[in-house]
Write an enzyme that holds these catalytic residues in place. Structure first.
Site, PDB file in Angstrom:
ATOM      1  N   SER A 230       0.843  -1.192   0.000  1.00 33.68           N
ATOM      2  CA  SER A 230       0.000   0.000   0.000  1.00 33.68           C
ATOM      3  C   SER A 230       0.880   1.245   0.000  1.00 33.68           C
ATOM      4  O   SER A 230       1.683   1.432  -0.908  1.00 33.68           O
ATOM      5  CB  SER A 230      -0.951  -0.050   1.194  1.00 33.68           C
ATOM      6  OG  SER A 230      -1.983   0.904   1.061  1.00 33.68           O
ATOM      7  N   GLU A 353      -9.270  -5.482  -4.177  1.00 31.71           N
ATOM      8  CA  GLU A 353      -8.601  -4.508  -3.322  1.00 31.71           C
ATOM      9  C   GLU A 353      -9.569  -3.642  -2.515  1.00 31.71           C
ATOM     10  O   GLU A 353      -9.379  -3.416  -1.322  1.00 31.71           O
ATOM     11  CB  GLU A 353      -7.716  -3.586  -4.175  1.00 31.71           C
ATOM     12  CG  GLU A 353      -6.501  -4.258  -4.800  1.00 31.71           C
ATOM     13  CD  GLU A 353      -5.325  -4.348  -3.846  1.00 31.71           C
ATOM     14  OE1 GLU A 353      -5.471  -3.979  -2.669  1.00 31.71           O
ATOM     15  OE2 GLU A 353      -4.256  -4.796  -4.285  1.00 31.71           O
ATOM     16  N   HIS A 457      -7.667  -5.816   0.207  1.00 34.40           N
ATOM     17  CA  HIS A 457      -6.418  -5.078   0.351  1.00 34.40           C
ATOM     18  C   HIS A 457      -5.671  -5.532   1.603  1.00 34.40           C
ATOM     19  O   HIS A 457      -6.198  -5.490   2.710  1.00 34.40           O
ATOM     20  CB  HIS A 457      -6.747  -3.587   0.454  1.00 34.40           C
ATOM     21  CG  HIS A 457      -5.552  -2.683   0.488  1.00 34.40           C
ATOM     22  ND1 HIS A 457      -4.707  -2.531  -0.587  1.00 34.40           N
ATOM     23  CD2 HIS A 457      -5.064  -1.864   1.460  1.00 34.40           C
ATOM     24  CE1 HIS A 457      -3.761  -1.656  -0.278  1.00 34.40           C
ATOM     25  NE2 HIS A 457      -3.956  -1.236   0.967  1.00 34.40           N
TER      26      HIS A 457
END
Length: 551
Positions: A230, A353, A457
């Site tokens: 990320s 995600e 995610h």
């Protein structure tokens, strides 16, 4: 020895013969002395006493720069002066100052980071103690939207990865939010200037520490892989392009992040002005006066400013920015001009995600077709220029009812915009410059809530570190055979890449090199294997828009 335990007793409380009691006491004392001795290392800054966990030496809370407090707030990291005597390194140090996560479950998934502090420029090391050749080094940069996160959370425990791959694992803290990513031309002038992109500068300082010290811990300073997820992967994307980071690492892994999350100077300036408005301060305030503010006041204003800047829609106000120095231009532009980019790069995304972020988007339960159109229009207006209306119509067609409900369409749109399309664009740019790029997509979804979460995610992180058996996921899933197998194979792929530049190993099929024509990669998860058309079929909608923005 446990407190109050008589060395003349065995573990059941029975009295031992005198000679055996003395032998046992001496053996225990000798064993303790050996462990302490083995856990003490001499580094350039001084001696550290870590902890031996099995055959892995763990050093926690090691400072790599001076604490950036008081007069050093918003200044470039300075070398740590070192210490006298033996410094304890068995406990994690403080995380960077930050607000708590907006979504409570995020805290549960990431673990409980240590209390935040401006005194946060520390790192942690897991180093096998077996003798052998210098080991590859993997330096982890945590995620958290550049405003939260920590190198201390249980998901990032490097012991299993270090032991499985005979590699050294390093996790680092860096400054976050307004304390790490504040940039305004008026504040960058004079001897009291507020330095931009401090979070990235901290990461570079940590890599310099690795370069200068890792050989003393058995590591190879010439074989360093940086990897992150990320915002950590977005940081890696910046470091790939930043001239000041050249030569500090050999390979890079980007998990759910690329090189497109960098503000231009106008956007960075607007963020600072809104922050100052929330602080009730004039826009021409002096850096000296800003440095005098309590950190809690800065964090509270930062959170209010983030909401005003549409943080919930996936915008990251406090992210890296073009500053004319560390990042003289957008990373994709800098990479296009590099003569010798990093030779081997691995990057990828998770199939679903955006599903994680639904937990913080209460308005989505009331979203209808008109609201969906309005959201798309607000986002596309910033990236499509005068063709906004035509671009909007193409978006509504690409992310139409065939993808499912309005919620599913929004998830597909956001996943492509923030993750899938930037990954493909960076893969193209690196390949054009001669890098060998391998792309993955992580497709495993936990069987929770009827599969509602999808391959969300961050789900790949515990599979990489081998910590999927721990914490919330471990309690929910157990150490099932399919989970165990995927974790072992994923971790080994990351380790193989760090060692040799190729993640392929005997338990995975051949991992193809990326090409923009076929878009090949490897699917990780049930029924996984080589595939083409990655990372997502609809991601091609955003790639021309991102390419034009980076031109």
């Amino acid at each position: 020895m446990r407190p109050g335990h008589d060395p003349g007793e065995d573990d059941h409380g029975e009295r031992l013969p005198g000679w055996l009691a003395h032998w046992l006491a001496a053996s225990r004392a000798g064993l303790y002395a050996r462990r302490v001795s083995d856990a003490v290392v001499q580094l350039e800054a001084g001696r550290l006493e870590g902890a031996l966990e099995g055959e892995v030496l763990v050093l926690r809370g090691v400072p790599y720069a001076r604490p950036p407090m008081q007069g050093l707030r918003w200044r470039s990291p300075e070398p740590h002066p070192g210490w006298h005597g033996r410094r304890p390194a068995q406990r994690f140090a403080a995380s960077a100052s930050q607000n708590p996560p907006i979504v409570p479950i995020t805290r549960r998934l990431l673990g409980s980071p240590s209390a935040g502090s401006e005194d946060c420029l520390t790192l942690n090391v897991w180093a096998p103690r077996r003798k052998g050749q210098p080991r590859p080094v993997m330096v982890w940069i945590h995620g958290g939207a550049f405003v939260l996160g920590s190198a201390t959370t249980s998901l990032y425990d490097g012991r299993r990865l270090a032991r499985a791959g005979d590699a050294i694992i390093v996790t680092i803290n860096y400054r976050l939010g307004a304390l790490g990513f504040l940039s305004h031309p008026a504040l960058r002038e004079g001897p009291d200037a507020i330095v931009p992109n401090l979070g990235l500068r901290d990461q570079i300082a940590a890599l310099e520490w690795v370069r200068d010290n890792i050989a003393d811990l058995g590591g190879d300073p010439g074989n360093v892989t940086i990897f992150g997820e990320s915002a950590g992967a977005m940081s890696v994307g910046c470091l790939l392009a930043a001239p000041a980071a050249r030569g500090l690492f050999r390979r890079a892994i980007l998990q759910s992040g690329a090189a497109s999350n960098v503000s231009d100077e106008a956007t960075a300036r607007r963020v600072v002005e809104i922050l100052l408005d929330e602080l009730g301060l004039p826009h021409d305030i002096s850096p000296e006066r800003l440095r005098a503010l309590p950190v809690g006041q800065i964090l509270a204003a930062q959170q209010r400013a983030s909401f005003k800047l549409d943080f919930r829609l996936g915008r990251l106000p406090f992210q890296p920015s073009v500053d004319g120095d560390l990042l003289p231009a957008q990373p994709l532009d800098l990479l296009a001009k590099q003569d010798a980019p990093v030779a081997e790069v691995m990057l990828g995304t998770n199939r679903d995600e955006w599903r994680l972020f639904l937990l913080g988007d209460r308005a989505l339960t009331r979203l209808d077709e008109a609201g969906f159109r309005k959201r798309l229009q607000g986002i596309l207006g910033a990236v499509s220029g005068p063709d906004c209306d035509a671009t909007l119509e193409r978006a509504l067609e690409t992310y139409g009812p065939a993808l499912g409900s309005v919620t599913q369409r929004w998830c597909a749109f956001q996943a492509d915009r923030v993750f899938h399309a930037p990954a493909a664009l960076l893969a193209d740019r690196l390949t054009e410059r001669g890098s060998m790029v391998r792309l993955y997509r992580f497709d495993w979804a936990p069987p929770l809530f009827g599969g509602l979460t999808g391959a969300f995610h961050g789900i790949e992180i515990p599979f990489v570190f081998g910590t999927v058996r721990d914490g919330v996921l471990g309690a929910a899933l157990g150490w099932q055979p399919e989970v165990r197998k995927l974790s072992l194979h994923t971790g080994r792929a990351w380790l193989a890449f760090a060692k040799h530049g190729d993640p392929t190993h005997e338990h995975l099929p051949e991992w193809p090199l990326w090409s923009s024509a076929r878009r090949p990669g490897l699917l990780l998860g049930p029924g996984g294997g080589p595939a083409e058309g990655l990372p997502n079929a609809t991601a091609g909608f955003f790639e021309p828009l991102l390419r034009a923005a980076a031109a």
